[in-house]
Motif scaffolding. Structure first.
Motif, PDB file in Angstrom:
ATOM      1  N   VAL A  18     -11.462  21.686  -2.143  1.00 20.26           N
ATOM      2  CA  VAL A  18     -12.098  22.563  -3.120  1.00 20.26           C
ATOM      3  C   VAL A  18     -11.347  23.896  -3.212  1.00 20.26           C
ATOM      4  CG1 VAL A  18     -13.871  23.833  -1.810  1.00 20.26           C
ATOM      5  CG2 VAL A  18     -14.444  22.908  -4.033  1.00 20.26           C
ATOM      6  N   ASP A  59     -14.290  18.088 -10.099  1.00 21.26           N
ATOM      7  CA  ASP A  59     -14.791  18.772 -11.301  1.00 21.26           C
ATOM      8  C   ASP A  59     -13.870  19.910 -11.714  1.00 21.26           C
ATOM      9  OD1 ASP A  59     -16.999  17.184 -11.468  1.00 21.26           O
ATOM     10  OD2 ASP A  59     -18.373  18.615 -10.545  1.00 21.26           O
ATOM     11  N   LEU A  60     -13.307  20.592 -10.706  1.00 20.44           N
ATOM     12  CA  LEU A  60     -12.495  21.773 -10.984  1.00 20.44           C
ATOM     13  C   LEU A  60     -11.097  21.422 -11.486  1.00 20.44           C
ATOM     14  CD1 LEU A  60     -13.270  24.006  -7.854  1.00 20.44           C
ATOM     15  CD2 LEU A  60     -14.095  24.313 -10.181  1.00 20.44           C
ATOM     16  N   GLU A 111      -8.156  18.199 -12.597  1.00 22.44           N
ATOM     17  CA  GLU A 111      -7.855  16.783 -12.861  1.00 22.44           C
ATOM     18  C   GLU A 111      -6.819  16.268 -11.875  1.00 22.44           C
ATOM     19  OE1 GLU A 111      -6.603  16.640 -16.888  1.00 22.44           O
ATOM     20  OE2 GLU A 111      -8.595  17.130 -17.664  1.00 22.44           O
ATOM     21  N   SER A 113      -9.539  25.029  -6.670  1.00 21.23           N
ATOM     22  CA  SER A 113     -10.039  26.245  -7.321  1.00 21.23           C
ATOM     23  C   SER A 113      -8.897  27.116  -7.827  1.00 21.23           C
ATOM     24  CB  SER A 113     -10.938  27.036  -6.365  1.00 21.23           C
ATOM     25  OG  SER A 113     -10.181  27.664  -5.363  1.00 21.23           O
ATOM     26  N   SER A 142     -16.885  18.473  -6.245  1.00 22.40           N
ATOM     27  CA  SER A 142     -16.601  19.766  -6.879  1.00 22.40           C
ATOM     28  C   SER A 142     -15.099  19.932  -7.099  1.00 22.40           C
ATOM     29  CB  SER A 142     -17.102  20.922  -6.013  1.00 22.40           C
ATOM     30  OG  SER A 142     -18.491  20.946  -6.004  1.00 22.40           O
TER      31      SER A 142
END
Lengths: 138, 86
Positions: A24, A88-89, A91, A28, A85
């Protein structure tokens, strides 16, 4: 961009959580990430999806109890939430299951949880490494 | 004065919860608008400013509400940070 690679072999909630945190954090800031899950770590993930308990893995009581309390109260993200997550952030998050480990466990490749993007071999994973890649082993 | 378009309450979440809430909220606002995220996690003091700078956003202010802080971040143009494909 630096690409982060994780070879995840330890079959504990602690190791899975650490992989999720790195994933993550990387996604990010748009660092691509590949996670190769093998051996005990793969067994732990598959057992978790079957609803079975997996080893905790935290050695010190204050860490073990601290994470337990935080999870009970919903203050921390679980390893699944972290990996979801990360996806989601970005690809550019790829989670691979080790084909050999699946074969020796007698697991049907077609029945893998959706978490996984593909089944891969170590040669494919290592062969795909590039000069500026960073590799963590957990 | 930048417009705070959305306020997100991430109190009670440890790292990286507040940052994740901020990232999700920023996706839902326009460039130039801001999001304020409430956090009582001490790590947010380092994580959120560092992330905002790397991700091309602007940390406008850190408000001290006593037991928690409010991080106001203005959405910037997303930096092109994709890996070059050969």
């Amino acid at each position: 961009m630096v690409r982060i690679n994780i070879i995840l072999k330890t079959g504990t909630a602690a190791a899975l959580h650490q992989a999720g945190m790195i994933a993550v954090g990387a996604s990010s800031v748009d660092h691509p990430i590949r996670i190769f899950i093998m051996d005990d770590a793969l067994a732990a993930v598959l057992r978790h999806y079957k609803g079975e308990e997996i080893p905790n893995g935290y050695e010190f009581e204050e860490v073990r109890n601290g994470f337990h309390k935080a999870e009970e109260s919903g203050k921390t993200m679980t390893w699944e939430e972290l990996l979801e997550s990360a996806k989601d952030l970005s690809e550019e998050v790829e989670i691979m299951a080790c084909g050999l480990a699946l074969d020796v466990m007698g697991y049907n490749h077609e029945e893998l949880p959706e978490l996984f993007d593909k089944v891969s071999g170590v040669a494919d994973f290592v062969g795909g490494l590039e000069d500026d890649d960073i590799v963590f082993t957990l | 004065m930048v417009e705070v378009a959305k306020v997100v309450d991430a109190r009670g979440s440890f790292c990286p919860g507040p940052l994740m809430e901020l990232i999700r909220a920023l996706k839902s606002v326009e460039v130039g608008q801001a999001v304020e995220v409430y956090s009582e996690d001490q790590g947010s003091l380092k994580d959120i400013p560092a992330w905002a700078e790397k991700a091309g956003h602007k940390l406008i202010e850190i408000k001290d509400y006593g037991d928690y802080r409010g991080f106001i971040v203005e959405k910037g143009e997303k930096k092109s940070r994709r890996r070059k494909k050969e």
